[in-house]
Design a protein around this motif. Structure first.
Motif, mmCIF file in Angstrom:
data_model
loop_
_atom_site.group_PDB
_atom_site.id
_atom_site.type_symbol
_atom_site.label_atom_id
_atom_site.label_comp_id
_atom_site.label_asym_id
_atom_site.label_seq_id
_atom_site.Cartn_x
_atom_site.Cartn_y
_atom_site.Cartn_z
ATOM 1 N N THR A 1 -18.021 -13.937 -12.503
ATOM 2 C CA THR A 1 -19.099 -14.908 -12.302
ATOM 3 C C THR A 1 -19.549 -15.486 -13.641
ATOM 4 O O THR A 1 -19.752 -16.696 -13.786
ATOM 5 C CB THR A 1 -20.286 -14.243 -11.582
ATOM 6 O OG1 THR A 1 -19.839 -13.732 -10.318
ATOM 7 C CG2 THR A 1 -21.409 -15.252 -11.348
ATOM 8 N N GLN B 1 -8.982 -26.800 -2.586
ATOM 9 C CA GLN B 1 -9.528 -25.747 -1.731
ATOM 10 C C GLN B 1 -9.742 -24.432 -2.481
ATOM 11 O O GLN B 1 -10.004 -23.402 -1.872
ATOM 12 C CB GLN B 1 -8.618 -25.547 -0.528
ATOM 13 C CG GLN B 1 -8.544 -26.787 0.362
ATOM 14 C CD GLN B 1 -7.812 -26.552 1.664
ATOM 15 O OE1 GLN B 1 -7.860 -25.467 2.233
ATOM 16 N NE2 GLN B 1 -7.127 -27.566 2.156
ATOM 17 N N LYS B 2 -9.605 -24.491 -3.807
ATOM 18 C CA LYS B 2 -9.870 -23.339 -4.683
ATOM 19 C C LYS B 2 -8.992 -22.129 -4.368
ATOM 20 O O LYS B 2 -9.415 -20.975 -4.461
ATOM 21 C CB LYS B 2 -11.356 -22.949 -4.639
ATOM 22 C CG LYS B 2 -12.284 -24.020 -5.197
ATOM 23 C CD LYS B 2 -13.711 -23.541 -5.274
ATOM 24 C CE LYS B 2 -14.614 -24.593 -5.919
ATOM 25 N NZ LYS B 2 -14.275 -24.853 -7.334
ATOM 26 N N ASN C 1 -11.959 -23.295 -10.971
ATOM 27 C CA ASN C 1 -11.304 -23.900 -9.810
ATOM 28 C C ASN C 1 -10.688 -22.934 -8.811
ATOM 29 O O ASN C 1 -10.080 -23.373 -7.832
ATOM 30 C CB ASN C 1 -10.219 -24.866 -10.302
ATOM 31 C CG ASN C 1 -10.797 -26.023 -11.092
ATOM 32 O OD1 ASN C 1 -11.614 -26.791 -10.578
ATOM 33 N ND2 ASN C 1 -10.394 -26.149 -12.351
ATOM 34 N N HIS D 1 -7.237 -13.495 1.004
ATOM 35 C CA HIS D 1 -7.619 -13.422 -0.404
ATOM 36 C C HIS D 1 -6.643 -12.604 -1.243
ATOM 37 O O HIS D 1 -6.739 -12.613 -2.474
ATOM 38 C CB HIS D 1 -9.025 -12.846 -0.535
ATOM 39 C CG HIS D 1 -10.093 -13.794 -0.087
ATOM 40 N ND1 HIS D 1 -11.438 -13.534 -0.253
ATOM 41 C CD2 HIS D 1 -10.019 -15.001 0.512
ATOM 42 C CE1 HIS D 1 -12.151 -14.542 0.224
ATOM 43 N NE2 HIS D 1 -11.302 -15.445 0.704
ATOM 44 N N ASP E 1 -11.605 -19.726 -6.220
ATOM 45 C CA ASP E 1 -12.686 -18.978 -5.591
ATOM 46 C C ASP E 1 -12.782 -17.567 -6.185
ATOM 47 O O ASP E 1 -11.786 -16.859 -6.294
ATOM 48 C CB ASP E 1 -12.418 -18.895 -4.083
ATOM 49 C CG ASP E 1 -13.436 -18.046 -3.354
ATOM 50 O OD1 ASP E 1 -14.569 -18.512 -3.161
ATOM 51 O OD2 ASP E 1 -13.079 -16.905 -3.002
ATOM 52 N N THR E 2 -14.003 -17.168 -6.559
ATOM 53 C CA THR E 2 -14.198 -15.895 -7.262
ATOM 54 C C THR E 2 -13.743 -14.702 -6.434
ATOM 55 O O THR E 2 -13.074 -13.791 -6.947
ATOM 56 C CB THR E 2 -15.675 -15.723 -7.658
ATOM 57 O OG1 THR E 2 -16.049 -16.788 -8.532
ATOM 58 C CG2 THR E 2 -15.900 -14.393 -8.366
ATOM 59 N N GLU E 3 -14.086 -14.660 -5.152
ATOM 60 C CA GLU E 3 -13.703 -13.524 -4.314
ATOM 61 C C GLU E 3 -12.189 -13.441 -4.142
ATOM 62 O O GLU E 3 -11.612 -12.352 -4.086
ATOM 63 C CB GLU E 3 -14.389 -13.610 -2.949
ATOM 64 C CG GLU E 3 -15.884 -13.353 -3.007
ATOM 65 C CD GLU E 3 -16.222 -11.985 -3.603
ATOM 66 O OE1 GLU E 3 -15.628 -10.979 -3.166
ATOM 67 O OE2 GLU E 3 -17.071 -11.938 -4.513
ATOM 68 N N ARG E 4 -11.540 -14.587 -4.095
ATOM 69 C CA ARG E 4 -10.081 -14.617 -3.993
ATOM 70 C C ARG E 4 -9.456 -14.056 -5.275
ATOM 71 O O ARG E 4 -8.534 -13.245 -5.236
ATOM 72 C CB ARG E 4 -9.627 -16.062 -3.765
ATOM 73 C CG ARG E 4 -8.173 -16.226 -3.422
ATOM 74 C CD ARG E 4 -7.839 -17.696 -3.249
ATOM 75 N NE ARG E 4 -8.785 -18.366 -2.371
ATOM 76 C CZ ARG E 4 -8.760 -18.298 -1.052
ATOM 77 N NH1 ARG E 4 -7.827 -17.578 -0.456
ATOM 78 N NH2 ARG E 4 -9.658 -18.933 -0.325
#
Length: 336
Positions: free
Chosen positions: A23, A214-215, A77, A192, A79-82
Motif C-alpha cells: 500500500t 483492469q489492473k 497499475n 488472484h 491491484d494490491t490484493e492480486r
C-alpha cells in the motif's frame, strides 16, 4: 500447514506486513521497495531467498535502474490484493515453505523434486482429463511444488477451474493473444493467484491494454525459435516497447544450455538495468532457480498427452501423469 513451518514466521504475519508495504509502495515506490527487500533479506532462511534478495538489494542501489520504473508501474497499475496473493504464493508457499519441503523430501527419499512444473495442455484433451490435471497439482503441492507454468492451446478458460481450486498455488498461464477475449479476461480477473502471459501476435497490444486497464498482473512471452527479429537485445527492446506495462518478458527457446550465447545475452540484458521489463528464459531460469534451491537442477515438462518430456524434448509415454502419480514419475526419472 503454514504456521507449522518449523518455527518460521507464520504466513499471516508476513502477509499483513507485506500488504502494508504494498500500500505504501504506491506513494513512495523507491523507498518502500528498498525497505521491503531489506526486510525480506533479514527474514530469509533458504538458499534461493538469500540469493534473490541479495541480488535485488544490489540492483536497487542503482538509482538509475529501470527496475524502479517497473516497480512504480506495478504499484500504480496492479491491484494490491492480486499482487499480494500471487507474490505470497510464489515467495512464501513456493520458495519458502515449498522449497524447505522439497529439500527435506529429496534428502529422505533420494530423488530430485522441481520447484515448478511446466505443462502443455490442449483444450480438447484437457476437457477429458481436467480431474487428472487437478490431481497432479494436488500431488505436486504434497511434494512442495506450488508454482505452475501452463501453456494452453485452444481455450485457456479450461484452466481457470484448476486455478480457482488451488488458491494456495501460483499459476503462470501462457496463451496466444487472440484467445484472450473479454469473457476470458473477466473470468481470469477473479483469480488472484494467476499471472497471464500473453503470446506475441497481432492482438498482443490490444489485449495488454485491456489487462492493464483492469489492473491484472500479466507478462508477455515469445517463442525465440519463431521470432527472427535481430539480436536478443533488439528483440527484448522491441517487445518491451510494443507491449505496454509488462514487468516480465518470458522467452521460450529450444532449451539451450546455460553456457549458450543466447542465454548469456538474456542474463546480460537483465543485469543491465536499462530495459523496462525483466527478461526470463522459461527453461534455463527455471532450471537455474531449481539448482539454487536444492543443488541439483530438475526441469520437469509434460506434453499435452500427459507424457514426461525427455531432455531432448521427445515424449516418454511410460511416464504419464494420467496413469502414474507424480512422485513415482520423479523418483524413477530424477534419482540423485
Amino acid at each position: 500447514m503454514y504456521d507449522a513451518f518449523h518455527g518460521g514466521m507464520p504466513r499471516a504475519i508476513i502477509e499483513t506486513f507485506v500488504r502494508q508495504k504494498l500500500t505504501q509502495l504506491k506513494s513512495d515506490p523507491e523507498r518502500c521497495a528498498r525497505n521491503l527487500v531489506d526486510m525480506a533479506l533479514d527474514f530469509s532462511e533458504g538458499r534461493f531467498q538469500k540469493y534473490f534478495f541479495h541480488l535485488a538489494q544490489a540492483m536497487l542501489k542503482n538509482r538509475q535502474s529501470s527496475y524502479y520504473s517497473i516497480i512504480e508501474d506495478i504499484a500504480a497499475n496492479v491491484d494490491t490484493e492480486r499482487l499480494l496473493t500471487f507474490g505470497m504464493n510464489v515467495g512464501y508457499n513456493s520458495l519458502t515453505y515449498g522449497a524447505k519441503r522439497i529439500r527435506e523430501l529429496e534428502a529422505a527419499q533420494g530423488f530430485n523434486i522441481p520447484w515448478t512444473v511446466i505443462l502443455y495442455l490442449d483444450s480438447d484433451k484437457f476437457n477429458m482429463q481436467s480431474q487428472t490435471v487437478n490431481s497432479l497439482i494436488c500431488q505436486g503441492k504434497e511434494l512442495g511444488i506450488y508454482t505452475w507454468f501452463i501453456f494452453t492451446k485452444g481455450r485457456p478458460d479450461a484452466m481457470l477451474e484448476a486455478v480457482a481450486q488451488n488458491p494456495d498455488a501460483a499459476f503462470v498461464v501462457l496463451a496466444d493473444a487472440h484467445e484472450l477475449d473479454d469473457t476470458f479476461i473477466e473470468s481470469a480477473g477473479k483469480c488472484h493467484n494467476l499471472m497471464l502471459s500473453v503470446g506475441c501476435d497481432s492482438d498482443t497490444v490490444a489485449v495488454c491494454d485491456k489487462l492493464h486497464s483492469q489492473k491484472l498482473l500479466y507478462s508477455v512471452y515469445t517463442d525465440i525459435r519463431r521470432d527472427s527479429r535481430g539480436t536478443i537485445s533488439e528483440l527484448i527492446e522491441y517487445k518491451a516497447s510494443e507491449c505496454l506495462h509488462t514487468p516480465f518478458l518470458l522467452f521460450l527457446g529450444s532449451a539451450p544450455d546455460s553456457e549458450s550465447e543466447y542465454y548469456r545475452k538474456i542474463c546480460e540484458v537483465r543485469e543491465g538495468h536499462h530495459i523496462k521489463t525483466v527478461p526470463f528464459d522459461i527453461y534455463e531460469d527455471i532450471r537455474y532457480i531449481d539448482g539454487v534451491i536444492s543443488e541439483d537442477s530438475c526441469l520437469t515438462i509434460f506434453d499435452a498427452d500427459g507424457n514426461l518430456l525427455r531432455p531432448d524434448r521427445t515424449p516418454d509415454p511410460q511416464y504419464n501423469y494420467n496413469t502414474m502419480n507424480l512422485q513415482d514419475i520423479l523418483s524413477a526419472c530424477f534419482k540423485k
